[in-house]
Scaffold this active site. Structure first.
Site, PDB file in Angstrom:
ATOM      1  N   LYS A   9      -2.653   6.626  -9.380  1.00  0.00           N
ATOM      2  CA  LYS A   9      -4.024   6.966  -9.755  1.00  0.00           C
ATOM      3  C   LYS A   9      -4.059   8.072 -10.813  1.00  0.00           C
ATOM      4  O   LYS A   9      -4.768   7.950 -11.801  1.00  0.00           O
ATOM      5  CB  LYS A   9      -4.827   7.414  -8.529  1.00  0.00           C
ATOM      6  CG  LYS A   9      -4.490   6.698  -7.243  1.00  0.00           C
ATOM      7  CD  LYS A   9      -5.104   5.330  -7.119  1.00  0.00           C
ATOM      8  CE  LYS A   9      -4.544   4.626  -5.893  1.00  0.00           C
ATOM      9  NZ  LYS A   9      -5.283   3.470  -5.452  1.00  0.00           N
ATOM     10  N   ASP A  43       0.404  12.502   2.946  1.00  0.00           N
ATOM     11  CA  ASP A  43       0.310  11.457   1.923  1.00  0.00           C
ATOM     12  C   ASP A  43      -0.667  11.964   0.863  1.00  0.00           C
ATOM     13  O   ASP A  43      -1.844  12.200   1.159  1.00  0.00           O
ATOM     14  CB  ASP A  43      -0.207  10.155   2.560  1.00  0.00           C
ATOM     15  CG  ASP A  43      -0.294   9.025   1.538  1.00  0.00           C
ATOM     16  OD1 ASP A  43       0.191   9.192   0.398  1.00  0.00           O
ATOM     17  OD2 ASP A  43      -0.858   7.964   1.882  1.00  0.00           O
ATOM     18  N   TRP A  58      -6.153   4.778   5.415  1.00  0.00           N
ATOM     19  CA  TRP A  58      -5.921   3.695   4.452  1.00  0.00           C
ATOM     20  C   TRP A  58      -5.311   2.510   5.202  1.00  0.00           C
ATOM     21  O   TRP A  58      -4.347   2.692   5.949  1.00  0.00           O
ATOM     22  CB  TRP A  58      -4.978   4.187   3.344  1.00  0.00           C
ATOM     23  CG  TRP A  58      -4.635   3.160   2.309  1.00  0.00           C
ATOM     24  CD1 TRP A  58      -5.488   2.298   1.698  1.00  0.00           C
ATOM     25  CD2 TRP A  58      -3.329   2.891   1.777  1.00  0.00           C
ATOM     26  NE1 TRP A  58      -4.810   1.507   0.805  1.00  0.00           N
ATOM     27  CE2 TRP A  58      -3.477   1.855   0.843  1.00  0.00           C
ATOM     28  CE3 TRP A  58      -2.064   3.434   1.995  1.00  0.00           C
ATOM     29  CZ2 TRP A  58      -2.400   1.347   0.125  1.00  0.00           C
ATOM     30  CZ3 TRP A  58      -1.003   2.923   1.282  1.00  0.00           C
ATOM     31  CH2 TRP A  58      -1.167   1.898   0.351  1.00  0.00           C
TER      32      TRP A  58
END
Ligand code: LMR
Length: 397
Positions: free
Chosen positions: A246, A211, A130
């Site tokens: 999310k 993560d 990311w």
């Protein structure tokens, strides 16, 4: 002083949203920034979230400070969701937990904490990873090194390359792993591969940093935590950053969690003190509202059922969109095989097309995606899938 400043370009992904919003083409499609969208292209508030918000509104009695670690109940329930409540690291009181401003806050506070433990420590990150991992981790002083992860030619994890490179890591180095739904590739480690990574981490005395920003959007709430739980079963020390952006749809409420696993409960008390002191020195304490929503949901059987039901709908929609896009591209007529999209997980996949083809999709078709050709699978809908599939095939010609 400010006269010496040089301008920096805007964040490429966030700029894409601005460009998309300005685009007047009625056929425009947003496959850019990673937010869940429904069939109509909206990012709705989850019903369980709305119910929880009403409960909070009716019951809250103060807006006083909540302390650097945030809400104790949120921290407890958040750790239970990640590890399961009877996990040994919880029973043994080896965890230090803090509520953070989003997953970004968790990543940054973890990085600052690492820098207190071991200034300028090395952290290995996947190629690709990311984009915001880099400033979040390097900005705290960590030295980033890369391990190969996604192989564009095979459209899968370059596991041999990953393991060979991590074999060269020094004892005490950290390894950043995506818990599930790898961003940007959507290619996840298999169960067997997780087991091998755990063995390598143990053999080389590396410190895993996981993560996990998409729990529940890959294979399921429990399934998506497999690697994280396996790692936590096995290693003495570990770091976790998680996000509720999310899976609870709480993007703008900035709700996340940082967890440090220490070797024993005594060490965990010391880690907690350092973690909370680090937080106090940065933003003092996290915003309350998002975490209050999450704890209200996780603390109620009926709201939990409602939320996990909604999450299942979201997960199924992503899986269906993957099949619809791959099928659409095949039907549009190309030799190139896009079936790999159906095997990937979560919100993202790479189309593995050139930057020039990505630009043509934007300029000619108003289809927006990251320059790397990462697409947000949630942006696909019944009404646009053929349009997108045909456009992709056209730019491949
Ligand atoms: C993404 O990868 O698109 C999301 O995580 C949003 C962001 O902040 O980059």
């Amino acid at each position: 002083m400010f006269n010496q400043l040089q301008a920096v370009p805007p964040d490429a992904l966030l700029k894409l949203t601005v460009q998309y919003n300005q685009d007047q083409n009625p056929l425009k499609v947003d496959l850019g920034v990673g937010v869940y969208k429904d069939e109509q292209g909206n990012t709705p508030i989850m019903a369980a979230v709305s119910v929880a918000e009403q409960i909070i509104l009716d019951q809250q009695q103060t807006k006083s400070y909540i302390g650097s670690a945030g809400s104790a109940l949120y921290c407890e329930l958040s750790a239970n969701l990640l590890f399961s409540k009877d996990h040994q690291v919880i029973k043994d009181q080896r965890i230090s937990v803090a509520q953070t401003p989003g997953g970004c806050g968790a990543l940054r506070m973890a990085a600052e904490f690492i820098n207190v433990c071991s200034p300028n420590a090395t952290i290995w990150v996947s190629t690709p990873t990311w984009v915001n991992h880099v400033p979040l981790l390097a900005g705290a002083g960590l030295v980033l090194k890369e391990y190969p992860y996604y192989d564009n030619s095979t459209k899968s994890v370059d596991f041999a390359g990953m393991m060979n490179t991590l074999n060269t890591a020094a004892a005490g180095d950290l390894v950043l792993l995506h818990g599930c739904c790898h961003n940007p590739s959507g290619a996840d480690l298999s169960i067997d591969q997780w087991q091998q990574v755990v063995a390598l981490v143990l053999a080389k005395n590396l410190i895993p940093f996981i993560d996990i920003a998409y729990q529940g959007l890959g294979d399921g709430i429990e399934e998506d935590a497999y690697g994280l739980r396996l790692m936590a079963d096995s290693v003495p020390e570990m770091i976790v950053a998680s996000s509720c952006s999310k899976n609870f749809g709480l993007y703008r409420e900035r709700t996340g969690t940082v967890i440090i696993i220490s070797a024993n409960s005594e060490r965990a008390k010391i880690s907690s003190s350092q973690l909370f002191s680090t937080i106090r020195g940065h933003y003092s304490m996290p915003p309350a509202h998002g975490a209050a929503i999450v704890e209200t949901i996780l603390n109620s059987d009926s709201l939990y059922r409602q939320w996990s039901g909604e999450l299942t709908v979201m997960r199924s929609r992503l899986a269906d969109n993957r099949i619809a896009l791959a099928t659409g591209i095949k039907a549009a007529g190309t030799e190139r095989d896009f079936d790999f999209i159906t095997a990937e997980k979560g919100m993202f996949s790479f189309l593995s097309i050139s930057a020039e083809q990505v630009k043509r999709l934007k300029d000619q078709y108003s289809i927006y995606m990251a320059g790397s050709s990462r697409i947000n699978i949630a942006g696909i809908a019944t009404h646009n899938v053929d349009y997108v599939a045909n456009a992709i095939v056209n730019v491949l010609k």
